[in-house]
Design a protein around this motif. Structure first.
Motif, PDB file in Angstrom:
ATOM      1  N   GLY A 216       0.791  -1.225   0.000  1.00 51.60           N
ATOM      2  CA  GLY A 216       0.000   0.000   0.000  1.00 51.60           C
ATOM      3  C   GLY A 216       0.817   1.266   0.000  1.00 51.60           C
ATOM      4  O   GLY A 216       0.306   2.357  -0.242  1.00 51.60           O
ATOM      5  N   GLU A 217       2.101   1.165   0.250  1.00 56.04           N
ATOM      6  CA  GLU A 217       2.950   2.351   0.357  1.00 56.04           C
ATOM      7  C   GLU A 217       3.806   2.618  -0.861  1.00 56.04           C
ATOM      8  O   GLU A 217       4.487   3.632  -0.916  1.00 56.04           O
ATOM      9  CB  GLU A 217       3.886   2.215   1.564  1.00 56.04           C
ATOM     10  CG  GLU A 217       3.178   2.257   2.884  1.00 56.04           C
ATOM     11  CD  GLU A 217       4.168   2.202   4.044  1.00 56.04           C
ATOM     12  OE1 GLU A 217       5.105   3.019   4.061  1.00 56.04           O
ATOM     13  OE2 GLU A 217       4.008   1.313   4.881  1.00 56.04           O
ATOM     14  N   VAL A 218       3.825   1.689  -1.823  1.00 57.60           N
ATOM     15  CA  VAL A 218       4.717   1.840  -2.976  1.00 57.60           C
ATOM     16  C   VAL A 218       3.927   2.399  -4.140  1.00 57.60           C
ATOM     17  O   VAL A 218       2.912   1.841  -4.548  1.00 57.60           O
ATOM     18  CB  VAL A 218       5.354   0.482  -3.365  1.00 57.60           C
ATOM     19  CG1 VAL A 218       6.271   0.660  -4.568  1.00 57.60           C
ATOM     20  CG2 VAL A 218       6.120  -0.091  -2.190  1.00 57.60           C
ATOM     21  N   ARG A 219       4.418   3.518  -4.660  1.00 54.43           N
ATOM     22  CA  ARG A 219       3.790   4.119  -5.825  1.00 54.43           C
ATOM     23  C   ARG A 219       4.248   3.387  -7.075  1.00 54.43           C
ATOM     24  O   ARG A 219       5.425   3.055  -7.202  1.00 54.43           O
ATOM     25  CB  ARG A 219       4.184   5.594  -5.951  1.00 54.43           C
ATOM     26  CG  ARG A 219       3.670   6.426  -4.828  1.00 54.43           C
ATOM     27  CD  ARG A 219       4.044   7.870  -5.059  1.00 54.43           C
ATOM     28  NE  ARG A 219       3.782   8.622  -3.842  1.00 54.43           N
ATOM     29  CZ  ARG A 219       4.370   9.751  -3.546  1.00 54.43           C
ATOM     30  NH1 ARG A 219       5.245  10.276  -4.374  1.00 54.43           N
ATOM     31  NH2 ARG A 219       4.078  10.377  -2.446  1.00 54.43           N
ATOM     32  N   THR A 220       3.350   3.150  -7.964  1.00 54.67           N
ATOM     33  CA  THR A 220       3.725   2.491  -9.197  1.00 54.67           C
ATOM     34  C   THR A 220       4.066   3.549 -10.243  1.00 54.67           C
ATOM     35  O   THR A 220       3.499   4.632 -10.258  1.00 54.67           O
ATOM     36  CB  THR A 220       2.585   1.601  -9.735  1.00 54.67           C
ATOM     37  OG1 THR A 220       1.407   2.397  -9.868  1.00 54.67           O
ATOM     38  CG2 THR A 220       2.324   0.443  -8.803  1.00 54.67           C
ATOM     39  N   ALA A 221       5.019   3.217 -11.108  1.00 53.35           N
ATOM     40  CA  ALA A 221       5.434   4.148 -12.176  1.00 53.35           C
ATOM     41  C   ALA A 221       4.289   4.335 -13.157  1.00 53.35           C
ATOM     42  O   ALA A 221       3.588   3.404 -13.484  1.00 53.35           O
ATOM     43  CB  ALA A 221       6.666   3.614 -12.884  1.00 53.35           C
ATOM     44  N   GLN A 222       4.138   5.540 -13.626  1.00 50.63           N
ATOM     45  CA  GLN A 222       3.049   5.840 -14.565  1.00 50.63           C
ATOM     46  C   GLN A 222       3.576   5.905 -15.966  1.00 50.63           C
ATOM     47  O   GLN A 222       4.573   6.374 -16.273  1.00 50.63           O
ATOM     48  CB  GLN A 222       2.419   7.190 -14.218  1.00 50.63           C
ATOM     49  CG  GLN A 222       2.019   7.266 -12.774  1.00 50.63           C
ATOM     50  CD  GLN A 222       0.554   7.033 -12.527  1.00 50.63           C
ATOM     51  OE1 GLN A 222      -0.246   7.159 -13.431  1.00 50.63           O
ATOM     52  NE2 GLN A 222       0.203   6.678 -11.330  1.00 50.63           N
TER      53      GLN A 222
END
Length: 160
Positions: free
Chosen positions: A154-160
């Motif tokens: 839940g804390e890791v942003r995924t690359a866009q």
């Protein structure tokens, strides 16, 4: 301009992380235990204002937690790190410094949920930059990010 309490804490933790990586490396090469290495670092590496010698100022309690905690959680941390490696690669194939960086960062991601994922990854990438001029910091970044996706999704942003 003087340092704020938050900046001081971050600086002391940064030093503790670097010392923990050095201590994990030392433990691997010498076979010394965490408590013995912690005593050595407290006596010979960490200093306080007014002491003679070239000491580093660090959050010693945080250092001790990183070292002792990593030893206790090593099997789980190593298993998680192995999952981030390319197929066919073994953790033992990495050099000892890379293993120490990954283990310390992996421990923080797994157990020290009080420290944000981005902070952990950035700190250990900075440590890798202190030791390596090549692709290793990028490897540390990718490995710790993949590890974080597993242990703190839940804390890791995924690359866009």
């Amino acid at each position: 301009m003087s340092e704020t309490a938050s900046q001081s804490r971050a600086r002391l933790r940064r030093s503790a992380r670097l010392a923990a990586v050095q201590a994990l490396y030392q433990m691997e090469l010498t076979g010394a235990g965490a408590s013995e290495v912690t005593r050595q670092f407290r006596a010979h590496h960490f200093g306080h204002a007014g002491e003679p010698g070239e000491y580093i100022e660090a959050d010693e309690d945080f250092f001790e937690d990183l070292l002792a905690g990593m030893v206790k959680a090593q099997d789980e941390v190593d298993a998680g790190i192995r999952e981030t490696l390319k197929s066919g690669w073994r953790l033992s194939r990495l050099d000892a410094t890379l293993r120490a960086i990954l283990r310390a960062g992996g421990y923080e991601l797994l157990v020290r949920t009080d420290v944000p994922v981005g902070t952990v990854i950035n700190e250990y990438v900075d440590i890798a930059n202190a030791f390596y001029d090549g692709p290793e910091p990028g490897f540390i970044n990718a490995s710790l990010e993949n590890f974080a996706r597993k242990v703190r999704p839940g804390e890791v942003r995924t690359a866009q």
